[in-house]
Design a protein around this motif. Structure first.
Motif, PDB file in Angstrom:
ATOM      1  N   ARG A 175       5.864 -25.633  13.251  1.00 43.40           N
ATOM      2  CA  ARG A 175       4.898 -26.435  12.113  1.00 43.40           C
ATOM      3  C   ARG A 175       4.296 -25.060  11.259  1.00 43.40           C
ATOM      4  O   ARG A 175       4.061 -25.708  10.334  1.00 43.40           O
ATOM      5  CB  ARG A 175       3.636 -27.275  12.659  1.00 43.40           C
ATOM      6  N   TRP A 176       4.284 -24.092  11.238  1.00 40.92           N
ATOM      7  CA  TRP A 176       3.510 -23.439  10.588  1.00 40.92           C
ATOM      8  C   TRP A 176       5.028 -22.139  10.011  1.00 40.92           C
ATOM      9  O   TRP A 176       4.557 -21.584   9.264  1.00 40.92           O
ATOM     10  CB  TRP A 176       2.802 -22.128  11.707  1.00 40.92           C
ATOM     11  N   ALA A 177       5.484 -21.769  10.922  1.00 44.19           N
ATOM     12  CA  ALA A 177       6.346 -20.690  10.834  1.00 44.19           C
ATOM     13  C   ALA A 177       7.288 -20.983   9.833  1.00 44.19           C
ATOM     14  O   ALA A 177       7.667 -20.351   9.188  1.00 44.19           O
ATOM     15  CB  ALA A 177       7.237 -20.310  11.721  1.00 44.19           C
ATOM     16  N   ILE A 178       7.766 -22.921  10.292  1.00 45.02           N
ATOM     17  CA  ILE A 178       8.766 -22.359   9.007  1.00 45.02           C
ATOM     18  C   ILE A 178       8.368 -22.933   7.580  1.00 45.02           C
ATOM     19  O   ILE A 178       8.937 -21.905   6.014  1.00 45.02           O
ATOM     20  CB  ILE A 178      10.008 -23.940   8.997  1.00 45.02           C
ATOM     21  N   PRO A 179       7.087 -23.704   7.504  1.00 47.38           N
ATOM     22  CA  PRO A 179       6.635 -23.173   6.200  1.00 47.38           C
ATOM     23  C   PRO A 179       6.199 -22.644   5.245  1.00 47.38           C
ATOM     24  O   PRO A 179       6.765 -21.443   4.058  1.00 47.38           O
ATOM     25  CB  PRO A 179       5.105 -24.118   6.104  1.00 47.38           C
ATOM     26  N   ALA A 180       5.873 -20.766   6.314  1.00 48.40           N
ATOM     27  CA  ALA A 180       5.148 -19.689   5.887  1.00 48.40           C
ATOM     28  C   ALA A 180       6.816 -18.937   5.426  1.00 48.40           C
ATOM     29  O   ALA A 180       6.936 -18.216   4.706  1.00 48.40           O
ATOM     30  CB  ALA A 180       5.046 -19.266   7.179  1.00 48.40           C
ATOM     31  N   TYR A 181       7.682 -19.541   6.026  1.00 52.08           N
ATOM     32  CA  TYR A 181       8.879 -18.700   5.843  1.00 52.08           C
ATOM     33  C   TYR A 181       9.274 -18.891   4.800  1.00 52.08           C
ATOM     34  O   TYR A 181       9.803 -18.453   3.519  1.00 52.08           O
ATOM     35  CB  TYR A 181       9.933 -18.981   6.561  1.00 52.08           C
ATOM     36  N   TYR A 182       9.041 -20.430   4.463  1.00 55.51           N
ATOM     37  CA  TYR A 182      10.157 -20.945   2.168  1.00 55.51           C
ATOM     38  C   TYR A 182       8.675 -19.865   2.230  1.00 55.51           C
ATOM     39  O   TYR A 182       8.914 -19.854   0.711  1.00 55.51           O
ATOM     40  CB  TYR A 182       9.124 -22.362   2.393  1.00 55.51           C
ATOM     41  N   ASP A 183       7.711 -19.855   2.024  1.00 58.17           N
ATOM     42  CA  ASP A 183       6.652 -19.606   1.365  1.00 58.17           C
ATOM     43  C   ASP A 183       7.210 -18.295   1.194  1.00 58.17           C
ATOM     44  O   ASP A 183       7.227 -17.599  -0.970  1.00 58.17           O
ATOM     45  CB  ASP A 183       5.225 -18.976   2.028  1.00 58.17           C
ATOM     46  N   ILE A 184       7.787 -17.604   2.380  1.00 60.76           N
ATOM     47  CA  ILE A 184       7.868 -15.971   1.732  1.00 60.76           C
ATOM     48  C   ILE A 184       9.186 -15.883   0.813  1.00 60.76           C
ATOM     49  O   ILE A 184       8.815 -15.113  -0.091  1.00 60.76           O
ATOM     50  CB  ILE A 184       8.365 -14.726   3.348  1.00 60.76           C
ATOM     51  N   ARG A 185      10.000 -16.746   1.421  1.00 61.41           N
ATOM     52  CA  ARG A 185      11.328 -17.435   0.680  1.00 61.41           C
ATOM     53  C   ARG A 185      11.660 -17.250  -0.954  1.00 61.41           C
ATOM     54  O   ARG A 185      11.638 -16.693  -2.188  1.00 61.41           O
ATOM     55  CB  ARG A 185      12.813 -18.131   1.148  1.00 61.41           C
ATOM     56  N   SER A 186      10.135 -18.334  -1.194  1.00 63.58           N
ATOM     57  CA  SER A 186       9.935 -18.667  -2.439  1.00 63.58           C
ATOM     58  C   SER A 186       9.477 -17.169  -3.296  1.00 63.58           C
ATOM     59  O   SER A 186       9.336 -16.892  -4.281  1.00 63.58           O
ATOM     60  CB  SER A 186       8.762 -19.905  -3.018  1.00 63.58           C
TER      61      SER A 186
END
Length: 148
Positions: A5-16
């Motif tokens: 729930r938190w890991a995937i959005p955090a991954y997206y933030d870093i990728r962005s």
């Protein structure tokens, strides 16, 4: 382990923040931009549901593979015929690790909890897992100093 729930959005933030780079050099050039800002929610939504939600599904599947990796002692793939590949780092003959069976499951969210008792309990679980059977190999603070 961090909840998807938190890991995937955090991954997206870093990728962005890395401008969705596809190589190490591009990523290194953008490292100063990491952990500086979060992209707009609409951008996350657009990415997550792109291709009928394929980006989100793919990342959730990869998160599951990571869990499977450790729960199956480093098996990276299980094929239709039942065969699998054991990661070289997890093989018994490896002189450093010997096994990838988890000693403890640490919750990222509990480790950083604002509730002191929850955070301390998770920290103790981590410290105990690090030294179990390796008391003379892992330099650690005295047990009395382990509190958060």
């Amino acid at each position: 382990v961090r909840s998807p729930r938190w890991a995937i959005p955090a991954y997206y933030d870093i990728r962005s923040e890395l401008a969705f780079s596809n190589g190490i050099e591009d990523s290194k050039n953008r490292v100063d931009f990491t952990y500086t800002a979060r992209p707009a929610i609409w951008k996350w939504n657009k990415w997550a549901i792109a291709d009928r939600g394929e980006n989100f599904r793919e990342q959730l599947e990869k998160w599951g593979w990571m869990i499977d990796f450790y729960m199956n002692n480093g098996r990276r793939a299980i094929y239709a015929d039942g065969s699998s590949i054991i990661d070289a780092h997890c093989r018994p003959e490896n002189e450093i690790i010997h096994s990838c069976i988890p000693k403890a499951i640490i919750s990222y969210e509990r480790l950083g909890s604002t509730d002191k008792l929850i955070g301390e309990a998770e920290t103790m679980k981590l410290a105990n897992a690090m030294i179990e059977g390796r008391e003379n190999e892992v330099p650690m603070a005295e047990r009395g100093d382990w509190g958060c």
